[in-house]
Design a protein around this motif. Structure first.
Motif, short mmCIF file in Angstrom:
data_model
loop_
_atom_site.label_atom_id
_atom_site.label_comp_id
_atom_site.label_asym_id
_atom_site.label_seq_id
_atom_site.Cartn_x
_atom_site.Cartn_y
_atom_site.Cartn_z
N ILE A 1 -10.95 4.58 -1.93
CA ILE A 1 -11.28 6.08 -2.11
C ILE A 1 -12.45 6.50 -2.43
N SER A 2 -13.14 7.57 -1.91
CA SER A 2 -14.40 7.98 -2.66
C SER A 2 -13.88 9.28 -3.49
N ILE A 3 -14.36 9.16 -4.86
CA ILE A 3 -14.06 10.17 -5.64
C ILE A 3 -15.42 10.55 -6.07
N ASN A 4 -15.89 11.86 -5.82
CA ASN A 4 -17.22 12.37 -6.28
C ASN A 4 -18.65 11.39 -5.80
N ASP A 5 -18.07 10.71 -4.71
CA ASP A 5 -19.03 9.81 -3.96
C ASP A 5 -18.91 8.42 -4.68
N LYS A 6 -18.13 8.19 -5.60
CA LYS A 6 -17.98 6.92 -6.04
C LYS A 6 -16.83 6.12 -5.52
N LEU B 1 -13.02 16.82 -9.50
CA LEU B 1 -13.10 15.31 -8.60
C LEU B 1 -12.71 15.79 -7.06
N ASP B 2 -13.67 15.57 -6.17
CA ASP B 2 -13.73 15.57 -4.73
C ASP B 2 -13.27 14.31 -4.23
N ILE B 3 -12.18 14.14 -3.53
CA ILE B 3 -11.54 12.95 -3.44
C ILE B 3 -11.16 12.67 -1.62
N LYS B 4 -11.48 11.85 -1.35
CA LYS B 4 -11.04 11.44 0.30
C LYS B 4 -10.77 9.89 0.41
N ILE B 5 -10.11 9.61 1.41
CA ILE B 5 -9.83 8.21 1.64
C ILE B 5 -10.68 7.65 2.64
N LEU B 6 -11.11 6.28 2.62
CA LEU B 6 -11.97 5.49 3.46
C LEU B 6 -11.37 4.66 3.84
N PRO B 7 -10.73 4.70 5.06
CA PRO B 7 -9.76 3.55 5.69
C PRO B 7 -10.38 2.32 5.98
N LYS B 8 -9.61 1.41 5.97
CA LYS B 8 -10.18 -0.25 6.25
C LYS B 8 -11.35 -0.38 5.70
N GLN B 9 -11.79 -0.27 4.44
CA GLN B 9 -13.06 -0.75 4.12
C GLN B 9 -13.22 -2.17 3.70
N MET B 10 -12.38 -2.89 3.52
CA MET B 10 -12.26 -4.37 2.69
C MET B 10 -11.17 -5.17 3.29
N LYS B 11 -11.65 -6.46 3.69
CA LYS B 11 -10.68 -7.42 4.24
C LYS B 11 -10.51 -8.29 2.86
N VAL B 12 -9.30 -8.49 2.56
CA VAL B 12 -8.97 -9.34 0.95
C VAL B 12 -7.91 -10.31 1.40
N ALA B 13 -8.17 -11.55 1.12
CA ALA B 13 -7.11 -12.71 1.32
C ALA B 13 -6.01 -12.37 0.41
N ILE B 14 -5.04 -12.55 1.10
CA ILE B 14 -3.53 -12.16 0.46
C ILE B 14 -2.50 -13.63 0.50
N PRO B 15 -1.55 -13.54 -0.25
CA PRO B 15 -0.61 -14.43 -0.25
C PRO B 15 0.03 -14.35 1.31
N ASN B 16 0.39 -15.67 1.81
CA ASN B 16 1.23 -15.44 3.25
C ASN B 16 2.66 -14.87 2.91
N ILE B 17 3.22 -14.73 1.89
CA ILE B 17 4.76 -14.05 1.57
C ILE B 17 4.35 -12.70 1.32
N ILE C 1 4.41 13.71 -7.14
CA ILE C 1 3.46 12.67 -6.46
C ILE C 1 3.30 13.55 -5.13
N ILE C 2 1.88 13.32 -4.79
CA ILE C 2 1.24 13.96 -3.49
C ILE C 2 0.71 12.84 -2.74
N SER C 3 1.12 12.57 -1.51
CA SER C 3 0.36 11.68 -0.42
C SER C 3 -0.46 12.41 0.49
N THR C 4 -1.61 12.21 0.58
CA THR C 4 -2.49 12.93 1.21
C THR C 4 -3.91 11.99 1.70
N ASP C 5 -4.82 12.50 2.54
CA ASP C 5 -6.04 11.67 2.82
C ASP C 5 -7.26 12.41 2.08
N LYS C 6 -7.09 13.50 1.55
CA LYS C 6 -8.28 14.27 0.84
C LYS C 6 -7.63 15.38 0.03
#
Length: 296
Positions: A124-129, A275-291, A246-251
């Motif tokens: 998520i980008s929040i004020n460019d952070k 706060l200026d907020i927007k989603i940044l899709p698929k930014q990071m590949k992270v190893a996860i448990p198989n389960i 709760i609100i689900s959104t992309d910006k």
């Protein structure tokens, strides 16, 4: 020729000694016939140094021994590279590790970090952070500020600061929230910008959060008395009550009537009124448990 794995260690995260973890990773890499390149963060030019090491050694994976802040830093350093990031939880609360259901032992986490499949998570980008986990305005950010100024670390430190912060709780703030939904004007104690479900303490704040769905949630806590707090801590988030929305959104844009304490992934960032907020899709590949889910 041995393949390279890079290990980024934050020596001060969680206020714990990392020597046992480094030794275990070194032994594991040796058994797997891998060359382990170790980098200890210093707080000075870490992103640039990590980039140089990546270009020099071209590691198969980068493994992070630290908390959410260290993981985010490595992700930012690698934003233009296609590399899997493994996690050895070693921060104060380890929020992302909790949401990924990573195990508690070093041995199990080494296996996952070095070998398992991955998921591509949003940021998520929040004020460019950038945020990888949970950020918020209000009570929790105030608690984190108090925690950073205290001498007690870990979950016990969070517990103590939570209650001392609630005892000294000031007035709520007024927020205006705009986006691709009907404008919301409300009085709130806390607004969470959530890419996931749980804080590192294990407290669920966004029960339906998914880290790779191209959305984030705004969790608006309009009331945070002891009854509501007790429900949240006990895992009974009152999502159908007048106390929580709760609100689900992309910006979205969040504006407050007064400066409000703000934190990103456990790091206090001062006070904010917008706060200026927007989603940044698929930014990071992270190893996860198989389960955890179907792995790639």
């Amino acid at each position: 020729m041995k393949n390279n794995i890079m290990l980024v260690v934050n020596p001060i995260s969680g206020d714990v000694d990392k020597s046992e973890l480094i030794d275990a990773a070194t032994i594991f890499a040796g058994k797997e016939n891998l060359n382990l390149v170790i980098y200890n963060t210093s707080g000075a030019a870490d992103i640039e140094n990590i980039k140089v090491l990546y270009d020099t050694y071209n590691p198969e994976r980068i493994i992070v021994a630290g908390g959410d802040g260290t993981i985010k830093m490595v992700a930012e350093a690698m934003e233009s590279h296609d590399v899997i990031i493994g996690i050895l939880p070693a921060g104060s609360a380890n929020g992302l590790a909790v949401d990924l259901n990573l195990p508690s032992t070093i041995e199990e986490n080494l296996e996952i970090a070095f070998h398992n499949g991955y998921m591509e998570i949003d940021m998520i980008s929040i004020n460019d952070k950038k945020s990888i986990h949970l950020s918020d305005l209000g009570v929790n950010a105030e608690m984190i500020k108090n925690y950073e100024n205290s001498n007690i670390r870990g979950k016990w430190g969070y517990f103590l600061q939570t209650f001392s912060t609630l005892i000294d709780l000031g007035d709520p703030f007024t927020a205006t929230i705009t986006g691709d939904f009907e404008t919301i004007e409300c009085t709130a104690r806390m607004i969470v910008i959530a890419n996931s479900q749980k804080y590192g303490t294990g407290v669920s704040i966004n029960p339906n959060g998914v880290m790779d769905d191209g959305k984030f949630e705004l969790v608006i806590l309009k009331n945070l008395d002891l009854v509501v707090l007790g429900k949240i801590i006990s895992g009974n988030m009152p999502i159908d009550s007048d106390d929580v929305e709760i609100i689900s959104t992309d910006k979205a844009m969040v504006t407050t009537n007064v400066p409000v304490s703000f934190q990103i992934d456990g790091e206090y960032c001062g006070t904010k009124t917008k706060l200026d907020i927007k989603i940044l899709p698929k930014q990071m590949k992270v190893a996860i448990p198989n389960i955890n889910r179907d792995v790639i």
